[in-house]
Write a protein that holds these residues in place. Sequence first.
Motif, PDB file in Angstrom:
ATOM      1  N   GLU A  15      -4.028   1.034  -6.939  1.00  0.00           N
ATOM      2  CA  GLU A  15      -5.533   1.810  -5.749  1.00  0.00           C
ATOM      3  C   GLU A  15      -5.051   1.833  -4.708  1.00  0.00           C
ATOM      4  N   GLU A  16      -5.511   3.023  -3.902  1.00  0.00           N
ATOM      5  CA  GLU A  16      -5.361   3.026  -2.004  1.00  0.00           C
ATOM      6  C   GLU A  16      -5.677   1.881  -0.782  1.00  0.00           C
ATOM      7  N   PRO A  17      -5.371   1.240  -0.517  1.00  0.00           N
ATOM      8  CA  PRO A  17      -3.770   2.240   0.454  1.00  0.00           C
ATOM      9  C   PRO A  17      -2.922   1.823  -0.678  1.00  0.00           C
ATOM     10  N   LEU A  18      -2.576   0.700  -1.187  1.00  0.00           N
ATOM     11  CA  LEU A  18      -1.574   0.287  -1.870  1.00  0.00           C
ATOM     12  C   LEU A  18      -0.635   1.612  -2.434  1.00  0.00           C
ATOM     13  N   LYS A  19      -1.444   1.927  -3.158  1.00  0.00           N
ATOM     14  CA  LYS A  19      -0.386   3.410  -3.650  1.00  0.00           C
ATOM     15  C   LYS A  19       0.545   4.184  -2.424  1.00  0.00           C
ATOM     16  N   SER A  20      -0.078   4.792  -1.539  1.00  0.00           N
ATOM     17  CA  SER A  20       0.034   4.917  -0.541  1.00  0.00           C
ATOM     18  C   SER A  20       1.539   4.478   0.324  1.00  0.00           C
ATOM     19  N   ILE A  21       1.152   2.994   0.214  1.00  0.00           N
ATOM     20  CA  ILE A  21       2.422   2.382   1.104  1.00  0.00           C
ATOM     21  C   ILE A  21       4.105   2.396   0.072  1.00  0.00           C
ATOM     22  N   MET A  22       3.710   2.225  -1.098  1.00  0.00           N
ATOM     23  CA  MET A  22       4.688   2.013  -2.178  1.00  0.00           C
ATOM     24  C   MET A  22       5.536   3.846  -1.811  1.00  0.00           C
ATOM     25  N   GLU A  23       4.408   4.356  -2.463  1.00  0.00           N
ATOM     26  CA  GLU A  23       5.284   5.889  -2.159  1.00  0.00           C
ATOM     27  C   GLU A  23       5.532   6.063  -0.804  1.00  0.00           C
ATOM     28  N   MET A  24       5.481   5.749   0.217  1.00  0.00           N
ATOM     29  CA  MET A  24       6.006   6.188   1.873  1.00  0.00           C
ATOM     30  C   MET A  24       7.396   5.208   1.952  1.00  0.00           C
ATOM     31  N   ALA A  25       7.263   3.449   0.972  1.00  0.00           N
ATOM     32  CA  ALA A  25       8.691   3.418   1.322  1.00  0.00           C
ATOM     33  C   ALA A  25       9.474   3.817   1.315  1.00  0.00           C
ATOM     34  N   LYS A  26      10.753   2.938   1.150  1.00  0.00           N
ATOM     35  CA  LYS A  26      12.105   3.891   1.418  1.00  0.00           C
ATOM     36  C   LYS A  26      12.192   3.502  -0.317  1.00  0.00           C
ATOM     37  N   ASP A  27      13.485   3.884  -0.855  1.00  0.00           N
ATOM     38  CA  ASP A  27      13.951   3.800  -2.018  1.00  0.00           C
ATOM     39  C   ASP A  27      15.259   2.182  -3.176  1.00  0.00           C
ATOM     40  N   LYS A  28      15.642   2.266  -1.683  1.00  0.00           N
ATOM     41  CA  LYS A  28      16.278   0.991  -1.928  1.00  0.00           C
ATOM     42  C   LYS A  28      16.413   0.296  -0.020  1.00  0.00           C
ATOM     43  N   MET A  29      16.196  -1.124   0.079  1.00  0.00           N
ATOM     44  CA  MET A  29      15.901  -1.198   1.568  1.00  0.00           C
ATOM     45  C   MET A  29      17.165  -3.642   1.235  1.00  0.00           C
ATOM     46  N   SER A  30      17.183  -3.006   2.454  1.00  0.00           N
ATOM     47  CA  SER A  30      17.358  -4.188   2.478  1.00  0.00           C
ATOM     48  C   SER A  30      17.139  -5.715   1.921  1.00  0.00           C
ATOM     49  N   GLU A  31      17.888  -6.790   1.838  1.00  0.00           N
ATOM     50  CA  GLU A  31      16.593  -8.355   1.016  1.00  0.00           C
ATOM     51  C   GLU A  31      15.558  -8.247   2.258  1.00  0.00           C
ATOM     52  N   GLN A  32      15.930  -9.093   3.856  1.00  0.00           N
ATOM     53  CA  GLN A  32      15.048  -8.716   4.823  1.00  0.00           C
ATOM     54  C   GLN A  32      13.449  -7.377   4.862  1.00  0.00           C
ATOM     55  N   ASP A  33      14.530  -6.366   4.550  1.00  0.00           N
ATOM     56  CA  ASP A  33      13.058  -5.223   4.812  1.00  0.00           C
ATOM     57  C   ASP A  33      12.422  -5.534   3.726  1.00  0.00           C
ATOM     58  N   PHE A  34      13.154  -6.384   1.982  1.00  0.00           N
ATOM     59  CA  PHE A  34      12.070  -6.295   0.942  1.00  0.00           C
ATOM     60  C   PHE A  34      10.764  -7.248   1.312  1.00  0.00           C
ATOM     61  N   ILE A  35      11.353  -8.082   1.746  1.00  0.00           N
ATOM     62  CA  ILE A  35      10.778  -9.482   2.278  1.00  0.00           C
ATOM     63  C   ILE A  35       9.221  -9.169   2.772  1.00  0.00           C
ATOM     64  N   ASP A  36       9.717  -8.031   3.555  1.00  0.00           N
ATOM     65  CA  ASP A  36       8.330  -7.434   4.881  1.00  0.00           C
ATOM     66  C   ASP A  36       7.931  -6.822   4.069  1.00  0.00           C
TER      67      ASP A  36
END
Length: 56
Positions: A15-36
């Motif tokens: 559901e929104e807003p999770l859908k939008s947040i996930m779509e806007m995320a980077k395709d790859k990120m560091s471990e710390q960025d992923f945790i955040d």
Amino acid sequence: MIDLKPLKNESRKFEEPLKSIMEMAKDKMSEQDFIDFFLSLRRKARETDNIKRDKQ
């Protein structure tokens, strides 16, 4: 690096807003960025649950 592309491909199931947040995320990120990122998703999910619970 963590590959979020598979998770982003599943974003339409949420559901929104999770859908939008996930779509806007980077395709790859560091471990710390992923945790955040994960913590922000968890926070938003709790907010959404609280809103739904308050409406009942």
